[in-house]
Design a protein around this motif. Structure first.
Motif, PDB file in Angstrom:
ATOM      1  N   HIS A 291       0.957  -1.568   0.175  1.00  0.00           N
ATOM      2  CA  HIS A 291      -0.073  -0.201   0.306  1.00  0.00           C
ATOM      3  C   HIS A 291       0.638   1.113   0.057  1.00  0.00           C
ATOM      4  O   HIS A 291       0.647   1.709  -1.248  1.00  0.00           O
ATOM      5  CB  HIS A 291      -0.744   0.065   1.062  1.00  0.00           C
ATOM      6  CG  HIS A 291      -1.747   1.191   0.804  1.00  0.00           C
ATOM      7  ND1 HIS A 291      -1.405   2.725   1.816  1.00  0.00           N
ATOM      8  CD2 HIS A 291      -2.723   0.885   0.404  1.00  0.00           C
ATOM      9  CE1 HIS A 291      -2.105   3.724   1.561  1.00  0.00           C
ATOM     10  NE2 HIS A 291      -3.627   2.623   1.687  1.00  0.00           N
TER      11      HIS A 291
ATOM     12  N   ARG B 259       1.873   2.310  -3.331  1.00  0.00           N
ATOM     13  CA  ARG B 259       1.008   3.009  -4.298  1.00  0.00           C
ATOM     14  C   ARG B 259       1.314   4.361  -3.673  1.00  0.00           C
ATOM     15  O   ARG B 259       0.531   4.529  -5.042  1.00  0.00           O
ATOM     16  CB  ARG B 259      -0.281   1.672  -4.101  1.00  0.00           C
ATOM     17  CG  ARG B 259       0.026   0.281  -5.419  1.00  0.00           C
ATOM     18  CD  ARG B 259      -0.384  -0.311  -5.091  1.00  0.00           C
ATOM     19  NE  ARG B 259      -0.584  -1.581  -5.988  1.00  0.00           N
ATOM     20  CZ  ARG B 259      -1.357  -2.632  -5.647  1.00  0.00           C
ATOM     21  NH1 ARG B 259      -1.169  -3.079  -4.370  1.00  0.00           N
ATOM     22  NH2 ARG B 259      -0.189  -3.391  -7.101  1.00  0.00           N
ATOM     23  N   HIS B 260       1.163   4.494  -2.288  1.00  0.00           N
ATOM     24  CA  HIS B 260      -0.068   5.344  -2.074  1.00  0.00           C
ATOM     25  C   HIS B 260       1.590   7.510  -1.055  1.00  0.00           C
ATOM     26  O   HIS B 260       1.042   7.620  -0.519  1.00  0.00           O
ATOM     27  CB  HIS B 260      -1.189   5.666  -1.555  1.00  0.00           C
ATOM     28  CG  HIS B 260      -2.013   4.673  -1.761  1.00  0.00           C
ATOM     29  ND1 HIS B 260      -2.803   4.971  -3.155  1.00  0.00           N
ATOM     30  CD2 HIS B 260      -2.461   2.848  -1.992  1.00  0.00           C
ATOM     31  CE1 HIS B 260      -3.546   4.461  -3.108  1.00  0.00           C
ATOM     32  NE2 HIS B 260      -3.448   2.992  -3.001  1.00  0.00           N
TER      33      HIS B 260
END
Length: 368
Positions: A133, A136-137
């Motif tokens: 996660h 990606r962020h």
């Protein structure tokens, strides 16, 4: 054909042998990764200790000795057999851990038990989804998501730092033992479970020791150990060191240590400035940190480079980023470490290596 076209062709030409060799290497990587998980289990369940204490035995005998379920032990022994860690006699139905293997896999070798390090891999696996996660962020994974990290770190330092303190680490500073015997003020910043400082407090009752850490769980265990050891000359405090450059009491300590604690701070520069502020002008700061370079290409021959970069990405860097920090990571390297020490106000810096320790640098920092 132009020279440029020819050069491009030479770079992109497919090498079948190279591809085959890399595929074989990947198979080895996957097998080694699987064995790492089994090694961690063998350590945590005491199976290696049981095997080290007995001769050739059946899976039932081994399970009984370790107090474990035979079916699981038998399957684990299968992995150990095909991984060439345990020897198997199919005729007798017995398994045996050679003494040469037991020397680095059992608690009988308190300073050479490599199985301790295997525990990091399954621990990091528990946060893989969180790390993906973050890829990606952005952001980070907070410290509390790493359930057993303090426990493993304490076990790690318990066989790498603690046994070496008196004989190898303290002698790096000329005259330090004598000063500790006479009585000085000592701080361990980011002390974790306090193993190192409790050992020092027991060795030098005339000195006073203080340990700071942000983890309430770690501090509670440090206090418990201090009580068990009868250390009345040590104080442990839950403390966030993010503002240490402003909150540290000036010249409060004669000797300050950090053991693998700078690079994962939210604000490592502030911590180091705080250490300089808290250190007496004639004091010394001893920092143990990961041995490596600030340049990837110079770490290619590091004996555990892939492990350290993985630990850095999936723990040290991400816990710092989760706090809005810089995210230096464990592999910030000697060059950057020296820059940070100098910027914090340390003008006399020595870099030492210990014969028994291929993993760390030992920095001795004195004020300008």
């Amino acid at each position: 054909m132009s020279a440029v076209t020819g050069a491009a062709h030479s770079v992109t030409a497919f090498d079948d042998k190279r591809a085959e060799a890399f595929a074989e290497r990947l198979v080895g990587i996957f097998n080694s990764g699987a064995l790492t998980l089994m090694t961690s289990i063998g350590h945590r369940t005491g199976l290696f200790d049981a095997l080290a204490a007995m001769g050739p035995a059946t899976s039932q005998e081994i399970a009984d000795s370790a107090g474990l379920n035979e079916r699981y032990v038998r399957e684990w022994l299968g992995a150990m057999t095909v991984g060439n860690i345990v020897e198997h006699d199919p005729g007798a139905g017995t398994y045996h851990l050679p003494p040469e293997h037991a020397a680095c896999l059992s608690r009988r070798s308190p300073t050479d038990n490599v199985a301790v390090f295997a525990q990091y891999i399954p621990l990091l696996g528990t946060v893989e989804d969180d790390i993906v996660h973050c890829f990606r962020h952005g952001g980070g994974v907070p410290y509390e998501r790493f359930g057993r990290f303090h426990e493993i770190m304490a076990e790690d330092s318990g066989q790498s730092v603690i046994p070496a303190l008196e004989e190898h680490i303290l002698p790096l500073v000329p005259g330090l033992k004598q000063r500790l015997e006479q009585g000085i003020r000592v701080l361990d910043a980011g002390c974790g479970r306090g193993k190192a400082i409790n050992k020092l407090a027991a060795l030098f009752p005339n000195s006073h020791f203080t340990g700071y850490d942000i983890s309430s769980e770690a501090i509670a265990l440090a206090r418990e150990e201090a009580h068990e050891l009868g250390n009345t000359n040590v104080t442990f405090e839950i403390r966030d060191l993010t503002d240490f450059d402003r909150s540290a009491k000036p010249a409060a300590f004669d000797f300050i240590t950090t053991f693998d604690a700078v690079h994962d701070q939210a604000d490592p520069a502030a911590l180091l400035r705080g250490i300089r502020r808290a250190l007496a002008d004639d004091g010394i700061y001893l920092a143990q940190d990961i041995k490596g370079s600030s340049h990837h290409h110079e770490d290619c021959d590091h004996p555990i480079g892939p492990l350290l970069y993985t630990l850095s990405c999936m723990h040290c860097m991400t816990v710092s980023l989760a706090s809005g920090g810089e995210g230096l990571g464990a592999m910030w390297g000697r060059e950057k470490a020296l820059e940070y020490f100098q910027a914090a106000g340390f003008g006399d810096i020595e870099v030492h290596e210990l014969d028994h320790d291929f993993q760390n640098y030992w920095y001795l920092c004195r004020p300008r």
